[in-house]
Write a protein that holds these residues in place. Structure first.
Motif, PDB file in Angstrom:
ATOM      1  N   LEU A  15      -0.612  97.253  49.146  1.00  0.00           N
ATOM      2  CA  LEU A  15      -1.148  95.999  48.607  1.00  0.00           C
ATOM      3  C   LEU A  15      -0.019  95.080  48.136  1.00  0.00           C
ATOM      4  O   LEU A  15      -0.035  93.871  48.385  1.00  0.00           O
ATOM      5  CB  LEU A  15      -2.109  96.296  47.456  1.00  0.00           C
ATOM      6  N   HIS A  61       1.934  93.561  51.079  1.00  0.00           N
ATOM      7  CA  HIS A  61       1.180  92.571  51.848  1.00  0.00           C
ATOM      8  C   HIS A  61       0.616  91.454  50.979  1.00  0.00           C
ATOM      9  O   HIS A  61      -0.067  90.558  51.493  1.00  0.00           O
ATOM     10  CB  HIS A  61       0.047  93.249  52.619  1.00  0.00           C
ATOM     11  N   GLY A  62       0.902  91.490  49.691  1.00  0.00           N
ATOM     12  CA  GLY A  62       0.448  90.433  48.796  1.00  0.00           C
ATOM     13  C   GLY A  62      -1.065  90.310  48.735  1.00  0.00           C
ATOM     14  O   GLY A  62      -1.610  89.203  48.671  1.00  0.00           O
ATOM     15  N   MET A  63      -1.756  91.439  48.763  1.00  0.00           N
ATOM     16  CA  MET A  63      -3.214  91.453  48.772  1.00  0.00           C
ATOM     17  C   MET A  63      -3.773  92.175  47.558  1.00  0.00           C
ATOM     18  O   MET A  63      -3.129  93.064  46.992  1.00  0.00           O
ATOM     19  CB  MET A  63      -3.742  92.159  50.030  1.00  0.00           C
ATOM     20  N   SER A  64      -5.007  91.804  47.206  1.00  0.00           N
ATOM     21  CA  SER A  64      -5.759  92.572  46.226  1.00  0.00           C
ATOM     22  C   SER A  64      -6.510  93.673  46.965  1.00  0.00           C
ATOM     23  O   SER A  64      -6.619  93.656  48.201  1.00  0.00           O
ATOM     24  CB  SER A  64      -6.752  91.671  45.495  1.00  0.00           C
ATOM     25  N   GLU A 115      -9.668  94.130  46.959  1.00  0.00           N
ATOM     26  CA  GLU A 115     -10.836  93.502  47.586  1.00  0.00           C
ATOM     27  C   GLU A 115     -10.461  92.846  48.911  1.00  0.00           C
ATOM     28  O   GLU A 115     -11.190  92.953  49.909  1.00  0.00           O
ATOM     29  CB  GLU A 115     -11.451  92.466  46.643  1.00  0.00           C
ATOM     30  N   GLU A 116      -9.308  92.176  48.959  1.00  0.00           N
ATOM     31  CA  GLU A 116      -8.862  91.520  50.195  1.00  0.00           C
ATOM     32  C   GLU A 116      -8.547  92.548  51.279  1.00  0.00           C
ATOM     33  O   GLU A 116      -8.829  92.328  52.451  1.00  0.00           O
ATOM     34  CB  GLU A 116      -7.642  90.645  49.903  1.00  0.00           C
ATOM     35  N   MET A 117      -7.956  93.675  50.873  1.00  0.00           N
ATOM     36  CA  MET A 117      -7.670  94.714  51.855  1.00  0.00           C
ATOM     37  C   MET A 117      -8.958  95.269  52.450  1.00  0.00           C
ATOM     38  O   MET A 117      -9.063  95.481  53.661  1.00  0.00           O
ATOM     39  CB  MET A 117      -6.876  95.852  51.210  1.00  0.00           C
ATOM     40  N   GLU A 141     -11.832  93.745  52.635  1.00  0.00           N
ATOM     41  CA  GLU A 141     -12.409  92.701  53.486  1.00  0.00           C
ATOM     42  C   GLU A 141     -11.733  92.692  54.854  1.00  0.00           C
ATOM     43  O   GLU A 141     -12.391  92.505  55.887  1.00  0.00           O
ATOM     44  CB  GLU A 141     -12.272  91.329  52.817  1.00  0.00           C
ATOM     45  N   LEU A 142     -10.416  92.887  54.875  1.00  0.00           N
ATOM     46  CA  LEU A 142      -9.680  92.932  56.140  1.00  0.00           C
ATOM     47  C   LEU A 142     -10.120  94.131  56.971  1.00  0.00           C
ATOM     48  O   LEU A 142     -10.300  94.020  58.192  1.00  0.00           O
ATOM     49  CB  LEU A 142      -8.176  93.008  55.859  1.00  0.00           C
TER      50      LEU A 142
END
Length: 241
Positions: free
Chosen positions: A74, A77-80, A82-84, A86-87
């Motif tokens: 995370l 990749h600069g993600m939360s 939740e964003e991971m 969703e991806l």
């Protein structure tokens, strides 16, 4: 009302400048591609259990096997979280879209492109001197020396370091003239020197490995069919804007 801004380092970017910057950095086609894909998969359902499986598959694919590995991924990749997730679900939906829309085309497409995926192992010697090339060819015909010995001594390409052996490689990776020779060959068949790209080339087919429509190939062709469809949608979108 002032337009929103984005701060990157010491640079302030106004929202109205973004389209111009995306075009300048050649990112806009990727944005259009993403929009096209999101529109295509918008109505694909994903049950709670399917979403959980999608996330598990995503973590397996990217070797996220622990809490620490997930946190590192995370952060990188600069993600939360939740964003991971969703991806992961988006990737699952894309695959469902591919299967639903292109699976029935895979068989016919495979026979259309099969030649590009057929592979060969072959021995090759290339020289600039036509006279020497024919001399070596006749030595091979008379079994005076082995292909490997002659390749090491005389070949002017990198194959000199591999005893003349190349492959397995797909025919799509070889020169079209050479690909035609290999396609018409039987294992062990030796060809007289052919002029290709400024060299006189002696070639012998060692092994022909025809492409098979296995699970890996099916997945690859699904990806190709999907990519062609997306690219066409993006081109159509550009023309209409």
């Amino acid at each position: 009302m002032n337009a929103p801004t984005i701060q990157i380092g010491e640079t302030t970017i106004h929202a109205l400048e973004l389209p111009k910057l995306l075009n300048r950095y050649q990112i806009m086609p990727q944005v259009w591609r993403g929009v096209v894909i999101d529109q295509a998969i918008a109505d694909i359902p994903c049950t709670e259990s399917e979403c959980a499986l999608a996330i598990q598959e995503f973590e397996r694919r990217y070797h996220i096997a622990s809490v620490e590995a997930k946190e590192a991924w995370l952060q990188n990749h600069g993600m939360s979280l939740e964003e991971m997730e969703e991806l992961a679900i988006r990737n699952w939906k894309i695959y469902q879209f591919k299967k639903e829309n292109f699976s029935h085309k895979v068989d016919s497409y495979f026979f259309k492109v099969k030649a590009n995926y057929d592979r060969a192992v072959y021995s090759l010697i290339r020289l600039k001197d036509s006279g020497l090339a024919f001399e070596i060819y006749f030595r091979l015909q008379g079994s005076e020396q082995s292909f490997a010995e002659l390749a090491r001594e005389f070949s002017e390409g990198l194959e000199a370091y591999t005893d003349g052996v190349i492959g397995p490689v797909t025919l799509a990776q070889t020169h079209p003239h050479l690909a035609r020779i290999l396609t018409a060959s039987k294992p062990g068949q030796l060809w007289a020197p052919n002029q290709i790209e400024g060299y006189f080339v002696i070639v012998r087919l060692e092994q022909f490995l025809p492409a098979r429509l296995d699970d890996i190939m099916q997945r690859k062709l699904l990806d190709e069919l999907f990519d062609m469809w997306v690219n066409e949608q993006v081109r159509s979108t550009y023309k209409s804007n």
